[in-house]
Design a protein around this motif. Structure first.
Motif, PDB file in Angstrom:
ATOM      1  N   SER A 116     -74.095  71.334  23.612  1.00 40.50           N
ATOM      2  CA  SER A 116     -73.648  71.910  22.351  1.00 40.50           C
ATOM      3  C   SER A 116     -73.811  70.931  21.190  1.00 40.50           C
ATOM      4  CB  SER A 116     -72.173  72.328  22.454  1.00 40.50           C
ATOM      5  OG  SER A 116     -71.385  71.222  22.854  1.00 40.50           O
ATOM      6  N   ASP A 117     -74.355  69.747  21.451  1.00 42.01           N
ATOM      7  CA  ASP A 117     -74.542  68.736  20.420  1.00 42.01           C
ATOM      8  C   ASP A 117     -75.964  68.829  19.884  1.00 42.01           C
ATOM      9  OD1 ASP A 117     -73.891  66.567  18.791  1.00 42.01           O
ATOM     10  OD2 ASP A 117     -74.735  65.148  20.212  1.00 42.01           O
ATOM     11  N   ALA A 118     -76.114  68.996  18.586  1.00 43.82           N
ATOM     12  CA  ALA A 118     -77.439  69.104  17.984  1.00 43.82           C
ATOM     13  C   ALA A 118     -78.026  67.711  17.772  1.00 43.82           C
ATOM     14  CB  ALA A 118     -77.365  69.848  16.659  1.00 43.82           C
ATOM     15  N   GLY A 369     -70.358  76.579  11.087  1.00 43.30           N
ATOM     16  CA  GLY A 369     -70.973  75.474  11.796  1.00 43.30           C
ATOM     17  C   GLY A 369     -70.078  74.845  12.835  1.00 43.30           C
ATOM     18  N   GLY A 370     -68.789  75.235  12.840  1.00 39.75           N
ATOM     19  CA  GLY A 370     -67.915  74.757  13.895  1.00 39.75           C
ATOM     20  C   GLY A 370     -67.596  73.278  13.782  1.00 39.75           C
ATOM     21  N   MET A 371     -67.287  72.686  14.929  1.00 41.50           N
ATOM     22  CA  MET A 371     -66.796  71.319  14.961  1.00 41.50           C
ATOM     23  C   MET A 371     -67.817  70.319  14.430  1.00 41.50           C
ATOM     24  SD  MET A 371     -64.116  69.578  15.628  1.00 41.50           S
ATOM     25  CE  MET A 371     -63.091  70.486  16.783  1.00 41.50           C
ATOM     26  N   ARG A 372     -69.086  70.535  14.708  1.00 42.86           N
ATOM     27  CA  ARG A 372     -70.132  69.618  14.240  1.00 42.86           C
ATOM     28  C   ARG A 372     -70.101  69.494  12.726  1.00 42.86           C
ATOM     29  NH1 ARG A 372     -73.736  72.372  15.807  1.00 42.86           N
ATOM     30  NH2 ARG A 372     -74.032  71.471  17.861  1.00 42.86           N
ATOM     31  N   ALA A 373     -70.087  70.658  12.052  1.00 41.55           N
ATOM     32  CA  ALA A 373     -70.104  70.666  10.597  1.00 41.55           C
ATOM     33  C   ALA A 373     -68.807  70.123  10.013  1.00 41.55           C
ATOM     34  CB  ALA A 373     -70.365  72.086  10.094  1.00 41.55           C
ATOM     35  N   GLU A 374     -67.669  70.457  10.624  1.00 40.88           N
ATOM     36  CA  GLU A 374     -66.395  70.079  10.030  1.00 40.88           C
ATOM     37  C   GLU A 374     -66.078  68.602  10.212  1.00 40.88           C
ATOM     38  OE1 GLU A 374     -63.114  72.605  10.287  1.00 40.88           O
ATOM     39  OE2 GLU A 374     -64.277  74.454  10.219  1.00 40.88           O
ATOM     40  N   ALA A 375     -66.440  68.013  11.351  1.00 37.92           N
ATOM     41  CA  ALA A 375     -66.234  66.572  11.520  1.00 37.92           C
ATOM     42  C   ALA A 375     -67.079  65.799  10.514  1.00 37.92           C
ATOM     43  CB  ALA A 375     -66.585  66.159  12.949  1.00 37.92           C
ATOM     44  N   LEU A 376     -68.319  66.236  10.318  1.00 41.16           N
ATOM     45  CA  LEU A 376     -69.196  65.590   9.353  1.00 41.16           C
ATOM     46  C   LEU A 376     -68.670  65.788   7.936  1.00 41.16           C
ATOM     47  CD1 LEU A 376     -71.821  64.188   8.548  1.00 41.16           C
ATOM     48  CD2 LEU A 376     -72.980  66.395   8.709  1.00 41.16           C
ATOM     49  N   GLN A 377     -68.263  67.014   7.611  1.00 45.88           N
ATOM     50  CA  GLN A 377     -67.769  67.320   6.271  1.00 45.88           C
ATOM     51  C   GLN A 377     -66.515  66.519   5.942  1.00 45.88           C
ATOM     52  OE1 GLN A 377     -66.672  71.410   5.770  1.00 45.88           O
ATOM     53  NE2 GLN A 377     -66.312  71.227   3.577  1.00 45.88           N
ATOM     54  N   LEU A 378     -65.587  66.414   6.901  1.00 49.35           N
ATOM     55  CA  LEU A 378     -64.361  65.661   6.667  1.00 49.35           C
ATOM     56  C   LEU A 378     -64.663  64.181   6.466  1.00 49.35           C
ATOM     57  CD1 LEU A 378     -61.326  65.427   6.464  1.00 49.35           C
ATOM     58  CD2 LEU A 378     -61.211  65.361   8.976  1.00 49.35           C
ATOM     59  N   SER A 379     -65.543  63.621   7.279  1.00 49.17           N
ATOM     60  CA  SER A 379     -65.905  62.218   7.144  1.00 49.17           C
ATOM     61  C   SER A 379     -66.507  61.938   5.774  1.00 49.17           C
ATOM     62  CB  SER A 379     -66.882  61.820   8.255  1.00 49.17           C
ATOM     63  OG  SER A 379     -67.295  60.469   8.108  1.00 49.17           O
ATOM     64  N   GLN A 380     -67.397  62.810   5.328  1.00 52.24           N
ATOM     65  CA  GLN A 380     -68.040  62.612   4.032  1.00 52.24           C
ATOM     66  C   GLN A 380     -67.065  62.815   2.880  1.00 52.24           C
ATOM     67  OE1 GLN A 380     -71.398  65.286   4.369  1.00 52.24           O
ATOM     68  NE2 GLN A 380     -72.705  63.704   5.264  1.00 52.24           N
ATOM     69  N   ALA A 381     -66.148  63.790   3.022  1.00 52.18           N
ATOM     70  CA  ALA A 381     -65.157  64.017   1.971  1.00 52.18           C
ATOM     71  C   ALA A 381     -64.224  62.818   1.829  1.00 52.18           C
ATOM     72  CB  ALA A 381     -64.354  65.280   2.290  1.00 52.18           C
ATOM     73  N   LEU A 382     -63.820  62.239   2.952  1.00 49.59           N
ATOM     74  CA  LEU A 382     -62.941  61.071   2.904  1.00 49.59           C
ATOM     75  C   LEU A 382     -63.668  59.871   2.313  1.00 49.59           C
ATOM     76  CD1 LEU A 382     -61.152  61.408   6.360  1.00 49.59           C
ATOM     77  CD2 LEU A 382     -60.140  61.749   4.105  1.00 49.59           C
ATOM     78  N   LYS A 383     -64.930  59.709   2.664  1.00 51.11           N
ATOM     79  CA  LYS A 383     -65.709  58.597   2.111  1.00 51.11           C
ATOM     80  C   LYS A 383     -65.836  58.742   0.597  1.00 51.11           C
ATOM     81  CE  LYS A 383     -70.128  56.174   2.580  1.00 51.11           C
ATOM     82  NZ  LYS A 383     -71.427  56.140   3.299  1.00 51.11           N
ATOM     83  N   GLN A 384     -66.088  59.955   0.145  1.00 45.84           N
ATOM     84  CA  GLN A 384     -66.187  60.197  -1.289  1.00 45.84           C
ATOM     85  C   GLN A 384     -64.851  59.944  -1.985  1.00 45.84           C
ATOM     86  OE1 GLN A 384     -67.576  64.128  -2.254  1.00 45.84           O
ATOM     87  NE2 GLN A 384     -67.663  63.733  -4.446  1.00 45.84           N
ATOM     88  N   GLU A 385     -63.760  60.364  -1.359  1.00 40.72           N
ATOM     89  CA  GLU A 385     -62.431  60.156  -1.920  1.00 40.72           C
ATOM     90  C   GLU A 385     -62.100  58.668  -2.014  1.00 40.72           C
ATOM     91  OE1 GLU A 385     -58.589  61.643  -3.287  1.00 40.72           O
ATOM     92  OE2 GLU A 385     -60.556  62.586  -3.027  1.00 40.72           O
ATOM     93  N   ARG A 386     -62.644  57.879  -1.092  1.00 38.85           N
ATOM     94  CA  ARG A 386     -62.421  56.433  -1.120  1.00 38.85           C
ATOM     95  C   ARG A 386     -63.370  55.719  -2.077  1.00 38.85           C
ATOM     96  NH1 ARG A 386     -62.501  57.160   4.631  1.00 38.85           N
ATOM     97  NH2 ARG A 386     -64.526  56.079   4.717  1.00 38.85           N
ATOM     98  N   GLY A 387     -64.141  56.471  -2.843  1.00 38.04           N
ATOM     99  CA  GLY A 387     -65.054  55.869  -3.804  1.00 38.04           C
ATOM    100  C   GLY A 387     -66.409  55.547  -3.237  1.00 38.04           C
ATOM    101  N   GLY A 388     -66.724  56.123  -2.069  1.00 41.10           N
ATOM    102  CA  GLY A 388     -68.038  55.918  -1.476  1.00 41.10           C
ATOM    103  C   GLY A 388     -68.180  54.625  -0.706  1.00 41.10           C
TER     104      GLY A 388
END
Length: 414
Positions: A116-118, A369-388
């Motif tokens: 199930s991992d792309a 996109g399920g778990m694949r998309a959401e884990a990636l999206q959350l990681s990127q959102a947190l990185k952006q919130e931390r100023g990149g």
């Protein structure tokens, strides 16, 4: 017809080879002894056999922002495609084929799934496409993914294609240690993300689904660089060894504690979260060894922090840990993270903190996109919130209990 098929009462089975079986069978038969550098032209040849052209194999880069083309004879090597904003990225995140109609035909993007991992996307162009083409191409993409996953252990070319910048030795060690970043079955799904991708050192996670029990751990070794990567390697190795020996959560802690203490001495330690989920009942258990407290997410909102008894980090000789218990509801998620997520400081020098983490989780836009998309999206959102920026390792690990049945998957559909 063979004698066994002519006997009264026996069902006559059609074992003749159709076009699709012949095409896929030839690819499979030839792939066993095929050197890695000839995989690409072999795939291009097979695609040409069904009228396809302009074949590209796109692999996810380590930063998880791009799908980068794999170089190879007879492959179309174009520009990298953004995962967040391209047809190839949509196919990758949603694990479903995407068709783009063009003046010269149909550009097909097919996810390459390792379970199930792309791992990437197969792209090709057809003059036209019908349901028979779609069925054959889905199966071809599955076979291509299996071949790539098998052959990647024989060569460095796939690793090199995925790199967009230099990687530290510590990160090299950690990526080789990590399991697949996502797994999804009807009963449970997991997804992980690590930052910074090219310089991660002491963070790691691991999981295994053994029958009806999901075992998982998130660790954070003290320090940076090779020392931290080496400690993380020993900690994960000890965890896997203990898990495969079939011992309980408390015993896993003691085993890992002893391994770290004996190898590195009393002034080194690893924080850890060790977990066990019964995927049939939803009973979740965990041991916290000096690690940040996990979050319980229900209906897309954080409803509580999973406070409970803790023990000393692994390597410091803590007492026998208490095991915490929680009965999950279907759809519940548990989010584990390392301290690099909440201790990063913003432009004003303030630590990111748990409350901002919770707010980011609650405000996350949930996409297909399920778990694949959401884990990636959350990681990127947190990185952006931390100023990149990510000055320390920052790792996320999500577990979702689905509680669905899977027995129906064993029945072959005709």
């Amino acid at each position: 017809m063979e004698e066994r098929e002519r006997r009264p009462g026996r069902k006559v089975v059609d074992r003749s080879e159709g076009f699709g079986e012949r095409l896929l069978g030839l690819l499979l038969d030839r792939a066993h002894a095929m050197p890695p550098q000839l995989i690409a032209p072999m795939i291009a040849e097979e695609v040409a056999g069904i009228g396809g052209r302009d074949v590209s194999i796109l692999l996810q880069d380590y930063g998880r922002e791009l799908l980068v083309p794999l170089p190879g004879q007879r492959l179309l090597v174009g520009e990298p495609q953004e995962i967040a904003d391209s047809p190839a990225g949509t196919a990758f995140l949603r694990a479903t084929p995407v068709e783009v109609w063009q003046a010269d035909g149909v550009r097909m993007y097919l996810p390459l799934l390792d379970g199930s991992d792309a791992v990437g996307v197969l792209a090709l162009t057809l003059d036209a496409v019908d349901d028979d083409d779609r069925r054959l191409l889905r199966r071809l993409a599955s076979l291509v993914a299996d071949i790539l996953v098998t052959k990647h252990a024989y060569t460095d070319r796939f690793f090199q294609a995925r790199r967009r910048e230099p990687m530290s030795v510590a990160a090299e060690m950690q990526w080789s240690l990590l399991p697949p970043l996502t797994m999804s079955v009807p009963q449970v799904a997991v997804g992980g993300a690590v930052e910074p991708a090219y310089d991660i050192a002491g963070d790691s996670f691991d999981f295994a689904l053994n029958d009806n029990i999901l075992h998982a751990a998130v660790i954070d070794a003290m320090g940076h660089g090779l020392d931290a990567a080496t400690m993380a390697t020993v900690a994960v190795g000890a965890y896997r060894h203990a898990r495969r020996a079939g011992i309980g959560l408390a015993e896993k802690y003691r085993y890992m504690d002893q391994a770290i203490a004996e190898q590195f001495g009393a002034d080194h330690f690893v924080t850890a979260q060790m977990m066990r989920l019964d995927i049939t009942t939803g009973l979740f258990q965990w041991v916290n060894a000096g690690h940040p407290v996990p979050l319980l997410i229900r209906e897309k909102q954080v409803i509580r922090q999973l406070e409970g008894p803790t023990t000393l980090p692994v390597g410091l000789g803590g007492t026998c840990p208490s095991i915490s218990h929680l009965q999950l509801q279907r759809g519940d998620r548990v989010l584990c993270y390392t301290d690099g997520v909440i201790e990063e400081r913003d432009a004003h020098g303030q630590p990111f903190g748990e409350q901002r983490l919770i707010r980011c989780v609650n405000q996350l836009e949930h996409r297909e996109g399920g778990m694949r998309a959401e884990a990636l999206q959350l990681s990127q959102a947190l990185k952006q919130e931390r100023g990149g920026s990510t000055s320390d390792d920052a790792t996320l690990f999500l577990i979702e209990w689905r509680g669905e049945a899977a027995d129906h998957l064993t029945a072959l559909q005709k």
